[in-house]
Design an enzyme around this catalytic site. Structure first.
Site, mmCIF file in Angstrom:
data_model
loop_
_atom_site.group_PDB
_atom_site.id
_atom_site.type_symbol
_atom_site.label_atom_id
_atom_site.label_comp_id
_atom_site.label_asym_id
_atom_site.label_seq_id
_atom_site.Cartn_x
_atom_site.Cartn_y
_atom_site.Cartn_z
ATOM 1 N N ASP A 67 0.918 -1.063 0.132
ATOM 2 C CA ASP A 67 -0.137 -0.163 -0.064
ATOM 3 C C ASP A 67 0.893 1.232 0.090
ATOM 4 O O ASP A 67 2.067 1.287 0.009
ATOM 5 C CB ASP A 67 -0.984 0.006 1.332
ATOM 6 C CG ASP A 67 -0.419 -0.700 2.508
ATOM 7 O OD1 ASP A 67 0.807 -0.529 2.550
ATOM 8 O OD2 ASP A 67 -0.917 -0.960 3.360
ATOM 9 N N ASP A 136 -7.297 -2.763 14.200
ATOM 10 C CA ASP A 136 -8.786 -2.846 13.701
ATOM 11 C C ASP A 136 -8.882 -3.990 13.050
ATOM 12 O O ASP A 136 -10.072 -4.116 12.368
ATOM 13 C CB ASP A 136 -9.407 -1.409 13.276
ATOM 14 C CG ASP A 136 -8.681 -1.197 11.877
ATOM 15 O OD1 ASP A 136 -7.839 -1.874 11.349
ATOM 16 O OD2 ASP A 136 -8.997 -0.050 11.333
ATOM 17 N N HIS A 138 -7.247 -4.651 10.157
ATOM 18 C CA HIS A 138 -6.913 -4.244 8.627
ATOM 19 C C HIS A 138 -5.449 -5.124 8.299
ATOM 20 O O HIS A 138 -4.745 -5.388 9.161
ATOM 21 C CB HIS A 138 -6.968 -3.060 8.283
ATOM 22 C CG HIS A 138 -5.741 -2.063 8.839
ATOM 23 N ND1 HIS A 138 -5.629 -0.893 9.114
ATOM 24 C CD2 HIS A 138 -4.391 -2.325 8.797
ATOM 25 C CE1 HIS A 138 -4.835 -0.431 9.754
ATOM 26 N NE2 HIS A 138 -3.882 -1.360 9.329
ATOM 27 N N GLU A 143 -9.683 -1.880 5.474
ATOM 28 C CA GLU A 143 -10.334 -1.603 6.905
ATOM 29 C C GLU A 143 -11.650 -2.412 7.111
ATOM 30 O O GLU A 143 -11.962 -3.059 6.053
ATOM 31 C CB GLU A 143 -10.605 -0.139 6.699
ATOM 32 C CG GLU A 143 -9.634 0.830 6.598
ATOM 33 C CD GLU A 143 -8.593 0.938 7.938
ATOM 34 O OE1 GLU A 143 -8.583 0.024 8.675
ATOM 35 O OE2 GLU A 143 -7.862 2.049 7.942
HETATM 36 C C1 F6R Z 1 1.354 -1.245 6.088
HETATM 37 C C2 F6R Z 1 0.332 -2.188 6.182
HETATM 38 C C3 F6R Z 1 -0.507 -2.225 7.317
HETATM 39 C C4 F6R Z 1 0.432 -2.309 8.717
HETATM 40 C C5 F6R Z 1 -0.589 -2.364 9.847
HETATM 41 C C6 F6R Z 1 0.261 -2.320 11.165
HETATM 42 O O1 F6R Z 1 1.968 -1.748 4.938
HETATM 43 O O2 F6R Z 1 0.157 -2.963 5.065
HETATM 44 O O3 F6R Z 1 -1.621 -3.241 7.430
HETATM 45 O O4 F6R Z 1 0.812 -3.430 8.638
HETATM 46 O O5 F6R Z 1 -1.117 -0.986 10.109
HETATM 47 O O6 F6R Z 1 1.060 -1.279 11.339
HETATM 48 P P1 F6R Z 1 2.114 -1.415 12.500
HETATM 49 O O7 F6R Z 1 3.042 -2.217 11.925
HETATM 50 O O8 F6R Z 1 2.849 0.095 12.202
HETATM 51 O O9 F6R Z 1 1.577 -1.610 13.550
#
Ligand code: F6R
Length: 259
Positions: A67, A136, A138, A143
């Site tokens: 992403d 959450d 995702h 989301e």
């Molecule tokens: C980022 C992504 C997100 C993160 C998630 C956890 O490329 O795809 O799904 O893996 O938001 O973020 P952290 O690792 O910062 O807790």
């Protein structure tokens, strides 16, 4: 699903490093799917170390990131392009033209998303996708409520994700509201998946994703339907799993043929 519980993020990272090194040995031109955020940082440090100390080469590897924020230039320190250069690409021998990150600056995002899907297909598909999980539920930036069959597209971040990610920005109001993300269906097409989570803050969502019902309200729960998933977590992130003792026993007593 294989649930691997190790005491520290570094030990979790070393397992992932070995899995990726084995894949590269078997298939030097493998296609890796990559994530950003704080979770994969220990894994990327381990891969950089393996490149430096053990000569692990990424010269024929292709990568696709999950992403990117919409509207942040690639040289913005919070863009995922910048993150990947800093944390991994700048430390290994990967060819820049073999790395792909959705372009959040395109003036035709829909065309961009379609081209991203086509590029993944043209590469032969992702052999191994690295994932983190949002508090959450995702994966990528899919989301809660995202279609479980979705493909790469634009998404609006939830208030919770914006709040969680504000820690990376100088001013919390700078967190973009929109992103481009691989879809849940795109992620599920990968041949293998490796989901990481660390810390107590991820314990509740890990238990829902691994042991709860499969639901679009917890997008990561769809991984229960994938035939080849490793969930690699530290003790803190594993702490709310109902079957924690069983997962530990399975891992400690793996027969040789399964290692
Ligand atoms: C980022 C992504 C997100 C993160 C998630 C956890 O490329 O795809 O799904 O893996 O938001 O973020 P952290 O690792 O910062 O807790």
């Amino acid at each position: 699903m294989e649930i691997i519980i190790r005491p520290s993020p570094e030990e979790c990272a070393s397992i992932g490093g070995r899995i990726i090194a084995d894949l590269i040995k078997r298939k030097p031109n493998a296609v890796l799917g990559l994530a950003t955020g704080s979770t994969p940082i220990p894994l990327y440090s381990e891969l950089a170390r393996m490149h430096k100390d053990e000569g692990l080469s990424f010269s024929e590897i292709t990568t696709f990131n999950l992403d990117e924020y919409i509207g942040l230039p690639g040289d913005h320190p919070c863009s995922y392009q910048f993150f990947m250069r800093e944390e991994l690409f700048g430390k290994i021998d990967i060819r820049p033209e073999s790395t792909h990150i959705p372009n959040g600056e395109s003036d035709d995002i829909e065309r961009e998303c379609l081209a991203y899907e086509q590029a993944i297909a043209a590469s032969g598909g992702i052999d191994l996708q690295v994932l983190g999980i949002g508090s959450d539920g995702h994966i990528g930036f899919n989301e809660p409520g995202s279609s479980l069959g979705s493909r790469t597209r634009i998404k609006t971040l939830t208030g919770k994700t914006i709040e969680d990610n504000a820690r990376f920005f100088e001013d919390p109001n700078q967190v973009p509201r929109h992103c481009v993300t691989m879809g849940v269906g795109t992620i599920m097409d990968s041949a293998a998946l490796m989901l990481y989570a660390f810390g107590e803050g991820k314990a509740e969502i890990i238990s829902k994703a691994v042991e709860g019902p499969v639901s679009a309200m917890v997008p990561a729960s769809i991984l229960q339907m994938h035939p080849c998933v490793k969930v690699i977590v530290d003790e803190a992130a594993a702490s709310q799993l109902a079957n924690i003792e069983y997962y530990k026993e399975v891992y400690q007593n793996k027969p040789d043929w399964q290692k």
